[in-house]
Design an enzyme around this catalytic site. Structure first.
Site, mmCIF file in Angstrom:
data_model
loop_
_atom_site.group_PDB
_atom_site.id
_atom_site.type_symbol
_atom_site.label_atom_id
_atom_site.label_comp_id
_atom_site.label_asym_id
_atom_site.label_seq_id
_atom_site.Cartn_x
_atom_site.Cartn_y
_atom_site.Cartn_z
ATOM 1 N N TYR A 57 -40.423 -56.934 -48.523
ATOM 2 C CA TYR A 57 -40.619 -55.979 -47.423
ATOM 3 C C TYR A 57 -42.078 -55.921 -46.971
ATOM 4 O O TYR A 57 -42.376 -55.640 -45.817
ATOM 5 C CB TYR A 57 -40.050 -54.612 -47.821
ATOM 6 C CG TYR A 57 -38.530 -54.608 -47.719
ATOM 7 C CD1 TYR A 57 -37.730 -54.770 -48.851
ATOM 8 C CD2 TYR A 57 -37.905 -54.531 -46.477
ATOM 9 C CE1 TYR A 57 -36.344 -54.824 -48.741
ATOM 10 C CE2 TYR A 57 -36.515 -54.585 -46.367
ATOM 11 C CZ TYR A 57 -35.741 -54.742 -47.495
ATOM 12 O OH TYR A 57 -34.368 -54.817 -47.386
ATOM 13 N N ARG A 60 -42.209 -58.594 -44.450
ATOM 14 C CA ARG A 60 -41.528 -58.206 -43.214
ATOM 15 C C ARG A 60 -42.365 -57.183 -42.447
ATOM 16 O O ARG A 60 -42.472 -57.236 -41.226
ATOM 17 C CB ARG A 60 -40.149 -57.602 -43.520
ATOM 18 C CG ARG A 60 -39.215 -58.487 -44.279
ATOM 19 C CD ARG A 60 -38.495 -59.451 -43.428
ATOM 20 N NE ARG A 60 -37.677 -58.832 -42.404
ATOM 21 C CZ ARG A 60 -37.341 -59.463 -41.268
ATOM 22 N NH1 ARG A 60 -37.786 -60.666 -41.042
ATOM 23 N NH2 ARG A 60 -36.587 -58.889 -40.360
ATOM 24 N N ASP A 95 -37.630 -52.524 -37.132
ATOM 25 C CA ASP A 95 -38.935 -52.777 -36.502
ATOM 26 C C ASP A 95 -39.240 -51.607 -35.567
ATOM 27 O O ASP A 95 -38.417 -50.713 -35.383
ATOM 28 C CB ASP A 95 -38.894 -54.130 -35.739
ATOM 29 C CG ASP A 95 -37.837 -54.151 -34.629
ATOM 30 O OD1 ASP A 95 -37.023 -55.098 -34.594
ATOM 31 O OD2 ASP A 95 -37.819 -53.219 -33.799
ATOM 32 N N HIS A 110 -31.027 -47.326 -40.039
ATOM 33 C CA HIS A 110 -31.260 -48.082 -41.274
ATOM 34 C C HIS A 110 -32.670 -47.956 -41.799
ATOM 35 O O HIS A 110 -33.074 -48.735 -42.665
ATOM 36 C CB HIS A 110 -30.946 -49.576 -41.048
ATOM 37 C CG HIS A 110 -29.484 -49.818 -40.886
ATOM 38 N ND1 HIS A 110 -28.990 -50.997 -40.410
ATOM 39 C CD2 HIS A 110 -28.414 -49.028 -41.110
ATOM 40 C CE1 HIS A 110 -27.666 -50.930 -40.361
ATOM 41 N NE2 HIS A 110 -27.303 -49.736 -40.776
ATOM 42 N N CYS A 118 -41.498 -41.814 -50.728
ATOM 43 C CA CYS A 118 -41.866 -41.523 -52.119
ATOM 44 C C CYS A 118 -40.651 -40.972 -52.867
ATOM 45 O O CYS A 118 -40.101 -39.929 -52.522
ATOM 46 C CB CYS A 118 -43.007 -40.492 -52.157
ATOM 47 S SG CYS A 118 -43.451 -40.041 -53.848
ATOM 48 N N CYS A 137 -48.950 -42.015 -53.784
ATOM 49 C CA CYS A 137 -48.341 -41.294 -52.659
ATOM 50 C C CYS A 137 -49.381 -40.321 -52.096
ATOM 51 O O CYS A 137 -49.986 -39.545 -52.867
ATOM 52 C CB CYS A 137 -47.127 -40.520 -53.163
ATOM 53 S SG CYS A 137 -46.540 -39.246 -52.029
ATOM 54 N N THR A 178 -25.806 -57.189 -31.794
ATOM 55 C CA THR A 178 -25.375 -56.965 -33.171
ATOM 56 C C THR A 178 -24.082 -57.731 -33.429
ATOM 57 O O THR A 178 -23.226 -57.852 -32.563
ATOM 58 C CB THR A 178 -25.217 -55.462 -33.502
ATOM 59 O OG1 THR A 178 -24.847 -55.318 -34.879
ATOM 60 C CG2 THR A 178 -24.174 -54.798 -32.623
ATOM 61 N N SER A 179 -23.955 -58.216 -34.669
ATOM 62 C CA SER A 179 -22.813 -59.083 -34.997
ATOM 63 C C SER A 179 -21.555 -58.289 -35.310
ATOM 64 O O SER A 179 -20.478 -58.854 -35.458
ATOM 65 C CB SER A 179 -23.161 -59.939 -36.223
ATOM 66 O OG SER A 179 -23.396 -59.069 -37.326
#
Ligand code: NAD
Ligand code: APR
Ligand code: ZN
EC number: 2.3.1.286
Length: 235
Positions: A57, A60, A95, A110, A118, A137, A178-179
């Site tokens: 991540y 990404r 994104d 999502h 945290c 944090c 979207t699929s």
């Protein structure tokens, strides 16, 4: 579409960001093919190998800061600004390209790459750096408890109540890029059809849910979305 259109719900997926240079999940060579899903996008993967998941991540998060919104994001932001009725853009994407294009009435079901969550104090923070180094944090000061604010397989997507509330008063449901492979997002078109409203799919190719849409248009989002927004706003 006959019924007067006042309230719109739009669902977007990875395909709306594809032409900005962000891999989609399931197209050939898509994101998951470099990584088996169960190796990076599940709570079990995080418990088993947190470094692998955090590095995935982190990569990404860095990547999405190097790309720009495309014509589809900007057309949707124009619609958001000019549409006088209710409008909710629900994105499966993590994104920030819809925000950067200017969309305000937006919901990330999502999660978001540019947030860290945290697990010690449950606070979410905007986050552009890395998490692999187990930073503290900013709220509770505890280190090593920050995780990507991403909904993983097996976890519940965010704000489904708000999504169904908007869908139940919508006159039009539009799905873009979207699929239709992942639930509950993929089930929204069925909900819309059961409510008897118009449903439109704008996607590169037929998706798993195409047969549920009253109209399907196939092609790149950067062509289909500006064209559809022009039609809706009268040019
Ligand atoms: P899933 O698609 O695997 O399944 C969700 C639920 O829908 C499951 O109960 C499944 O049995 C059911 N389902 C799947 N296909 C169905 C079908 N054809 N008909 C009826 N029911 C069906 O999603 P998940 O494993 O529950 O993941 C939860 C959420 O996490 C999903 O919304 C997913 O998109 C999200 N997620 C996010 C990322 C990310 O990186 N952002 C990665 C993976 C998953
Ligand atoms: N224009 C329009 N559609 C496109 C384009 C494009 N330029 N490029 C790809 N597509 C379409 C593909 O045809 C495919 O149907 O976008 C869709 C992308 O599908 P996926 O890769 O499955 O991505 P998505 O549907 O967003 O995945 C749903 O699954 O892994 C989870 O949470 C993750 O949000 C993701 C969810
Ligand atoms: Zn904390």
């Amino acid at each position: 579409m006959d019924r007067q259109i006042k309230n719109i719900v739009i669902l977007t997926g990875a395909g709306v960001s594809a032409e900005s240079g962000i891999d989609t999940f399931r197209s050939a060579g898509g994101l998951w093919e470099q990584h088996k899903v169960e190796d990076v996008a599940t709570p079990e993967a995080f418990a088993r190998d947190p470094d692998l998941v955090l590095r995935f991540y982190d990569m990404r998060r860095e990547r999405i800061q190097q790309v720009e919104p495309n014509a589809a994001h900007y057309a949707l932001a124009r619609l958001d600004a000019e549409w006088s009725g209710n409008l909710l853009l629900v994105t499966q994407n993590v994104d920030d390209l819809h925000e950067r294009a200017g969309t305000k009435r937006l919901l990330h079901m999502h999660g978001e790459h540019l947030n860290a969550w945290c697990t010690a104090c449950d606070v979410r923070h905007g986050w552009r750096g890395t998490l692999i180094d187990r930073p503290a944090c900013p709220s509770c000061g505890i280190s090593g408890q920050l995780r990507p604010d991403i909904v993983w397989f097996g976890e519940m997507p965010y704000r489904m109540g708000d999504i169904y509330h908007a869908l139940n008063r919508a006159d039009l449901f539009v799905s873009i890029g979207t699929s239709g492979a992942v639930y509950p997002a993929a089930g929204l078109v069925r909900e819309a059809r059961q409510n008897g409203i118009a449903t439109l799919e704008l996607n590169l190719e037929p998706s798993h849910s195409s047969s549920w849409f009253t109209e399907s248009r196939h092609g790149p989002a950067t062509e289909l979305v500006p064209q559809w927004v022009d039609e809706l706003l009268g040019g």
